[in-house]
Design a protein around this motif. Sequence first.
Motif, PDB file in Angstrom:
ATOM      1  N   SER A 184       0.840  -1.205   0.000  1.00  0.00           N
ATOM      2  CA  SER A 184       0.000   0.000   0.000  1.00  0.00           C
ATOM      3  C   SER A 184       0.877   1.258   0.000  1.00  0.00           C
ATOM      4  O   SER A 184       0.526   2.252  -0.633  1.00  0.00           O
ATOM      5  CB  SER A 184      -0.962   0.006   1.182  1.00  0.00           C
ATOM      6  OG  SER A 184      -0.247   0.120   2.371  1.00  0.00           O
TER       7      SER A 184
ATOM      8  N   SER B  92      -9.361   6.121  10.188  1.00  0.00           N
ATOM      9  CA  SER B  92      -9.488   4.842   9.473  1.00  0.00           C
ATOM     10  C   SER B  92     -10.625   3.985  10.026  1.00  0.00           C
ATOM     11  O   SER B  92     -11.170   3.160   9.302  1.00  0.00           O
ATOM     12  CB  SER B  92      -8.166   4.084   9.506  1.00  0.00           C
ATOM     13  OG  SER B  92      -7.606   4.115  10.779  1.00  0.00           O
TER      14      SER B  92
ATOM     15  N   GLY C 156     -12.763   2.542   7.022  1.00  0.00           N
ATOM     16  CA  GLY C 156     -12.741   1.069   6.918  1.00  0.00           C
ATOM     17  C   GLY C 156     -14.139   0.470   6.857  1.00  0.00           C
ATOM     18  O   GLY C 156     -14.486  -0.233   5.889  1.00  0.00           O
TER      19      GLY C 156
ATOM     20  N   PRO D 159      -8.088  -3.729   2.958  1.00  0.00           N
ATOM     21  CA  PRO D 159      -7.122  -3.094   3.874  1.00  0.00           C
ATOM     22  C   PRO D 159      -6.055  -2.278   3.149  1.00  0.00           C
ATOM     23  O   PRO D 159      -5.666  -1.200   3.602  1.00  0.00           O
ATOM     24  CB  PRO D 159      -6.495  -4.269   4.635  1.00  0.00           C
ATOM     25  CG  PRO D 159      -7.041  -5.504   4.051  1.00  0.00           C
ATOM     26  CD  PRO D 159      -8.206  -5.166   3.192  1.00  0.00           C
TER      27      PRO D 159
ATOM     28  N   LEU E 284      -7.585   1.003   2.085  1.00  0.00           N
ATOM     29  CA  LEU E 284      -7.719   1.934   3.219  1.00  0.00           C
ATOM     30  C   LEU E 284      -6.383   2.607   3.536  1.00  0.00           C
ATOM     31  O   LEU E 284      -6.299   3.834   3.642  1.00  0.00           O
ATOM     32  CB  LEU E 284      -8.248   1.173   4.447  1.00  0.00           C
ATOM     33  CG  LEU E 284      -8.281   1.943   5.765  1.00  0.00           C
ATOM     34  CD1 LEU E 284      -9.131   3.190   5.663  1.00  0.00           C
ATOM     35  CD2 LEU E 284      -8.816   1.057   6.889  1.00  0.00           C
ATOM     36  N   LEU E 285      -5.332   1.778   3.665  1.00  0.00           N
ATOM     37  CA  LEU E 285      -4.014   2.342   3.982  1.00  0.00           C
ATOM     38  C   LEU E 285      -3.529   3.254   2.861  1.00  0.00           C
ATOM     39  O   LEU E 285      -2.942   4.311   3.107  1.00  0.00           O
ATOM     40  CB  LEU E 285      -3.002   1.218   4.216  1.00  0.00           C
ATOM     41  CG  LEU E 285      -3.020   0.559   5.593  1.00  0.00           C
ATOM     42  CD1 LEU E 285      -2.001  -0.566   5.654  1.00  0.00           C
ATOM     43  CD2 LEU E 285      -2.713   1.576   6.684  1.00  0.00           C
TER      44      LEU E 285
ATOM     45  N   SER F 275       2.539   2.275   8.648  1.00  0.00           N
ATOM     46  CA  SER F 275       1.779   1.373   7.775  1.00  0.00           C
ATOM     47  C   SER F 275       2.080  -0.092   8.073  1.00  0.00           C
ATOM     48  O   SER F 275       1.216  -0.947   7.962  1.00  0.00           O
ATOM     49  CB  SER F 275       2.107   1.629   6.304  1.00  0.00           C
ATOM     50  OG  SER F 275       1.820   2.954   5.975  1.00  0.00           O
TER      51      SER F 275
ATOM     52  N   ALA G 143      -0.540  -0.387  12.065  1.00  0.00           N
ATOM     53  CA  ALA G 143      -1.844  -0.309  11.399  1.00  0.00           C
ATOM     54  C   ALA G 143      -2.897  -1.014  12.261  1.00  0.00           C
ATOM     55  O   ALA G 143      -3.601  -1.907  11.806  1.00  0.00           O
ATOM     56  CB  ALA G 143      -1.750  -0.926  10.018  1.00  0.00           C
TER      57      ALA G 143
ATOM     58  N   THR H 295      -6.629  -0.629  11.162  1.00  0.00           N
ATOM     59  CA  THR H 295      -6.868  -1.385   9.927  1.00  0.00           C
ATOM     60  C   THR H 295      -6.927  -2.879  10.227  1.00  0.00           C
ATOM     61  O   THR H 295      -7.809  -3.593   9.752  1.00  0.00           O
ATOM     62  CB  THR H 295      -5.734  -1.107   8.908  1.00  0.00           C
ATOM     63  OG1 THR H 295      -5.566   0.299   8.826  1.00  0.00           O
ATOM     64  CG2 THR H 295      -6.042  -1.669   7.548  1.00  0.00           C
ATOM     65  N   GLU H 296      -5.988  -3.349  11.031  1.00  0.00           N
ATOM     66  CA  GLU H 296      -5.957  -4.775  11.359  1.00  0.00           C
ATOM     67  C   GLU H 296      -7.191  -5.185  12.158  1.00  0.00           C
ATOM     68  O   GLU H 296      -7.718  -6.281  11.998  1.00  0.00           O
ATOM     69  CB  GLU H 296      -4.686  -5.103  12.147  1.00  0.00           C
ATOM     70  CG  GLU H 296      -3.454  -5.083  11.268  1.00  0.00           C
ATOM     71  CD  GLU H 296      -2.185  -5.373  12.049  1.00  0.00           C
ATOM     72  OE1 GLU H 296      -2.280  -5.884  13.171  1.00  0.00           O
ATOM     73  OE2 GLU H 296      -1.105  -5.078  11.525  1.00  0.00           O
TER      74      GLU H 296
END
Lengths: 538, 306
Positions: free
Chosen positions: B104, B143, B147, B177, B180-181, B243, B247, B250-251
């Motif tokens: 990403s 995020s 997300g 994901p 998003l990143l 990142s 993250a 996100t995770e």
Amino acid sequence: MTFKLSRSAISASVLLALASGAAFAAKVPAGTALAAKQELIRNNGSETETLDPAVAESVGANNLTRDLFEGLTATDADGKVVPGVAESWKQVNPTTWVFKLRKNAKWSNGEPVVASDFVYGWQRFIDPKTASPYASTYGAFILNGIEASEGKKAPSELGVKAIDKYTLEVKTPYPVAFLPDVVSNLNLGPVNKAAIEKYGKEWTKPGKLVSNGAFVLKDWQVNSKVVIEKNPQYWDKGNVQLTKVTYLPVEDGFADVKLFQSGENDWVYQLPPATYEKYKQELPKDIRNAPMLGLRYYSFNVKDPVMKDKRVRQALSMVIDRDLLAQKITADGQVPAYGVIVRGTAGADVTAYEWAKWPMAKRVEEAKKLLAAAGVKPGSKIKFTYNTSEYHKKMAIFAASEWKSKLGLNTEMENMEFKVLLKKRHDGDFQIARNGWVADYNDATTFLTLVQCGSDQNDNGNCNPKAEELIKQGNQSTDPAKRKAALTQAAKMIMDDYPMLPLLQYTVPRLVKSYVGGYSTKNPMDRYRSKDIYIIKH
Amino acid sequence: MWSYVFRRVLMTIPTILVVITVCYLMLHLTPGGPFDTERKVSEAVMANLQAKYHLDLPLWQQYLYYLKGLLQGDLGASFRYADWSVNELVAKALPVSLTIGGVSLLISVVIGVLLGTVAALRQNSAIDYLVMLIGNLGSAFPSFVIGPVLILVFALWLSWLPSGGWQDFELRYMVLPMALLTFINVSTIGRVMRGSLIEVMSSNFIRTARAKGLPTRTIVLRHAFKPALMPVVSVLGPLAISSITAAVVTESVFSLPGIGKLIVNGASNRDYTLVLGLVVLITVLAVLLNLLVDLAYALLDPKIRY
């Protein structure tokens, strides 16, 4: 020593022995069409800390070990104790039980499961070197268990013995009427000595784990999934419908629900707070909710200068409107609680305060009198400690508003990380603290540990010696009715001291796909074996 | 330059030591231990647990014990995940984070630099406003909002992609994901690139180039682009670290088995060895990425020599 077993105890043993001939697995109702693909995806709430049954502690780890291993007994979808590897058992004297093992039980490598596998498993579990967090919890029910867990006696002195290949004798320190329930916990399951000695610490990994349950370990990707498959060596494989179960470790409740909605998960671990009513409306076929053996409560530190006065504790408890809390604040089907024992618990009746039936105005009036008598004036400050969570915060704000609006008390709210709260609670460094308990086994004694003198689980610091004596007497009794009466009376006596503020009985609101059969809402321990589950044609 | 690189790599050793020591002390000073649970264990069981993980030793001995293991490449046993060593846990999580975060970031650099360049060259045009809008949206929306919106649209409404999970580096599980990143990183890189290029384009040497009659394309590509990249390169280090290793949201939103999730769980479980292992990893990554950034400066700016 001579003794007389009560009629009901004998009937229980005989009944179980008679029942042992039958299979105890997925009860598929007649006329139910099963799906061709019997695979289930089930969220387990978090990554399992282990697959070693001896050290498993979390709900998630126990869900997995319950599928991979089988103990002497098991609990079915309705929470009833059913035969596991033991096909029958008998209490031959107050402190001795004999379990007869089935001869067709096998390990996943095809070897027979024998009594010495249980002896090894139990001795390993109690061994201080294994350091099982449950060693003293279950060790307390086995002769020399506590001493062995503390290293004061050798594990070989534990009260478990293989009489022959298929007969196991268990000795208890006092008559433990609910031992068949206790031994359904996989901490007391068998483990394969040869596999452990061969692979050492690696023995729980895929390709190495030798288990005796309805399923075998296929794959384990940390923080991603654990995949188990039907065990072809399992003695009751004919009654196991699922061929594959994938356990997910999703912690975020909303992510869990989204996976459910997009069809990538059949079983939500637990709904996020404040969403029960929403999903009840949106997904009425999938919503499941039932009370379980768990209690939400607030601990009073009875050694605190203000809280040491019973009248203050009583006043604080009386004015909390549990009905309002359950219906409007948590709004997830939880049941108001007024005692330490919750509904559905075996071994004691639920106790409640007389004032619970009074109108709130009368309760408030009485509470004000109690506070005045204790010298606590309106405007006084009390301190409430809880761990950071929207759910707990909401409940805490409600309690604080009740204390303020009804008694004029100002509550200082102190929130902190969970581990910090635990430390403070265990050290007695609080005035009023959030607390909760989920039963380890279905018996009143698991809840009584919260309020017993010197118990590790007693954060309140209270002690009622008379009630303690009553509990001891009850536990020594072989008559279930007498025992129940003694424990109920003890629970009432302790609760009349107001060491804690019981609030709600836990429920587990979750989403389970309507095509998942075998899920029962009458399961008080919220323990579901995948063996009991099947997929309906859809 | 190689002696400079060698010196910088050597400097990582005291840096890591300081970081470990500080982190070690902080972890042990934090109230609540790895074995404090809702169900309090008995004193005897606590003693068993502490002995198993050497927590019964004096703090300095535990520290030396840890350092000894570290020197041998052993990050120790996880206190929480009893069946796994920290080495195994990191080895399983790192490829996931490197793939999601690394890919990403690469995409973000390409798109971000391109958008930033176009926006700078077409200042106050529609495309400039669009880039600025993307930049502001990426910065303004956290995020944990973007997300779930991506999941709602692409997983629940359109059913094109899974809403989360991980399946052996299958692309369809990585798309959301990564998107998003990428979106978040593009917004940062695009804004920085735009601002930097606008500033460079108004410099004296660019005016000189224009006066010489060079075409805009040559001016941008040959003279303005390199110095304009300097601030972008500066933000790439921290962006790469966040990142790959941080993250967390996100995770969590996409249920990914990466480093961010491990470190958060490690900290809340007081899994000392896991947290320390990850801190060592992040420190090494940070030092190496910063070194790469410094080396990139030399490539971009002829005034910088090592």
